[in-house]
Design an enzyme around this catalytic site. Structure first.
Site, PDB file in Angstrom:
ATOM      1  N   SER A  42      70.549  41.320  39.970  1.00 17.88           N
ATOM      2  CA  SER A  42      71.784  42.031  40.302  1.00 17.88           C
ATOM      3  C   SER A  42      72.290  41.730  41.712  1.00 17.88           C
ATOM      4  CB  SER A  42      71.565  43.539  40.171  1.00 17.88           C
ATOM      5  OG  SER A  42      70.459  43.935  40.947  1.00 17.88           O
ATOM      6  N   ASP A 329      73.948  51.585  46.551  1.00 17.51           N
ATOM      7  CA  ASP A 329      73.325  52.571  45.659  1.00 17.51           C
ATOM      8  C   ASP A 329      71.820  52.510  45.867  1.00 17.51           C
ATOM      9  OD1 ASP A 329      72.345  50.393  44.258  1.00 17.51           O
ATOM     10  OD2 ASP A 329      73.673  50.629  42.537  1.00 17.51           O
ATOM     11  N   HIS A 332      70.793  48.699  45.771  1.00 21.52           N
ATOM     12  CA  HIS A 332      71.646  47.574  46.184  1.00 21.52           C
ATOM     13  C   HIS A 332      72.276  47.763  47.554  1.00 21.52           C
ATOM     14  CE1 HIS A 332      71.530  47.497  41.729  1.00 21.52           C
ATOM     15  NE2 HIS A 332      71.237  46.243  41.977  1.00 21.52           N
TER      16      HIS A 332
END
Ligand SMILES: *[C@@H]1O[C@H](CO)[C@@H](O)[C@H](O)[C@H]1NC(C)=O
Ligand SMILES: *[C@@H]1O[C@H](CO)[C@@H](O)[C@H](O)[C@H]1NC(C)=O
Length: 365
Positions: A42, A329, A332
């Protein structure tokens, strides 16, 4: 009247054609490398997981993308752009599109992204997210793209193209997180040392496969200080970093640095940048004020303790001052950190980019 209108339309059309042609010439002449191929998690996913209907690792809803052009949620796990976007920008190419968005059409000659949220070096990393593209699967997808390139450019043309292209690989954060998560299955099966060794040997095998498929210039990232992400910090009553997770993050990175050196001595035409994401993160924490960060602990978007009890979902809270946060978040980084890291990768010193930086990697013949 009719004549004037049609003349006008033709003029506009002609102008548009010129603009278009100039735009193409500009892109093809300005780019520093033929293509960027992106593999990873990600950290660099630009939307592959949007096409995995069962995946729980998704970001194509608000508040993700709140600072992306037009505020759209693209599937990037960020308030805005991510590391893949900033790397593309450095070499003056468009961001490589998600492989799964191509739906069998001819891949763009400027590169493709195979990155998938939740995925890892090990096939099983990501099982909790149900659907993801493991690194092994990403390499398989790349081999299909490379077959198409050979059809388009011929064997030697494709080889030339790939040898000058940049391969960016940001993988490993999820493997480390998976081990150091309460109730983790792999921690029952392996000691941390065995697990890190397995990550490294698996990674080495997959990098060799990439080389076999024509990759020569690689940008490989170590893992971040995983123990300092909000997801881990919230499990410490003091809110500080989890010491053991950081220890093994750093141990893995030391192993990776050595593995890349070994690999280069085996694969003579390979060149690489190793990015010490762990070191870069610690530096950022220690000099937070200098870089304008007022919050290095909390997730900007989330719920609960450190805003890390929930991911960034539409019902989450989010901070108004994203530029002052390190974490977007619980898992991340913010856009601004991504941009800072790419500056280090591209033109940084030996402190965090070894044995050469990306600018030097591009210049290798
Ligand atoms: C991992 O998955 C790939 C297919 O994507 C497979 O070829 C490989 O054998 C698997 N590796 C292990 C250790 O299971
Ligand atoms: C929690 O943070 C403290 C520092 O405040 C540290 O000494 C301790 O080792 C941390 N706990 C864990 C489990 O890492």
């Amino acid at each position: 009247m009719t004549v004037a209108t049609s003349y006008n339309v033709n003029g506009t059309t002609l102008l548009l054609v010129f603009v278009f042609v100039f735009a193409i010439l500009r892109i093809s002449h300005a780019a520093d490398v033929p293509a960027v191929y992106v593999l990873g998690s990600s950290v660099v996913d630009v939307g592959n997981n949007n096409y995995l209907s069962l995946s729980l690792a998704r970001a194509n809803f608000r508040h993700n993308g709140i600072d992306y052009p037009n505020g759209i949620s693209t599937g990037r796990f960020s308030n805005g752009k991510n590391i893949a976007d900033f790397i593309a920008k450095k070499v003056r190419l468009p961001t490589s599109p998600p492989y799964l968005s191509l739906m069998g059409t001819t891949p763009p000659i400027t590169g493709v992204s195979f990155a998938s949220g939740g995925s890892g070096i090990l096939n099983r990393t990501g099982v909790n997210y149900v659907q993801y593209i493991s690194l092994a699967q990403q390499v398989e997808y790349f081999s299909m793209v490379s077959d198409k390139l050979i059809q388009q450019l011929g064997q030697s043309g494709a080889q030339m193209h790939l040898s000058q292209s940049i391969f960016t690989i940001f993988m490993g954060n999820n493997d480390i997180s998976a081990y150091f998560t309460a109730g983790s299955a792999v921690s029952q099966q392996y000691t941390p040392q065995q697990y890190v060794d397995l990550m490294l040997s698996t990674f080495k095998g997959l990098l060799k496969m990439l080389y076999g498929l024509g990759a020569r210039k690689m940008v490989v990232s170590g893992v971040g200080a995983i123990g300092c992400y909000p997801a881990q910090r919230k499990t410490n009553s003091t809110g500080e970093c989890i010491v053991e997770t950081n220890y093994w993050s750093a141990r893995y990175n030391e192993g990776l640095k050595i593995m890349l050196q070994d690999l280069k001595s085996e694969l003579l035409e390979m060149n690489y940048v190793y990015f010490d994401m762990y070191g870069a993160m610690i530096n950022l924490f220690q000099n937070a004020q200098t870089y304008g960060f007022t919050d290095i602990k909390d997730a900007c978007c989330g719920l609960g303790n450190l805003n890390a009890d929930a991911p960034c979902i539409p019902t989450s809270n989010y901070c108004p001052n994203r530029k002052n946060y390190v974490f977007w978040d619980l898992l991340h980084l913010t856009e601004v950190v991504g941009s800072m890291f790419v500056d280090i990768i591209y033109s940084g010193t030996l402190e965090y980019a070894v044995p050469i930086n990306m600018r030097q990697l591009i210049d290798v013949c």
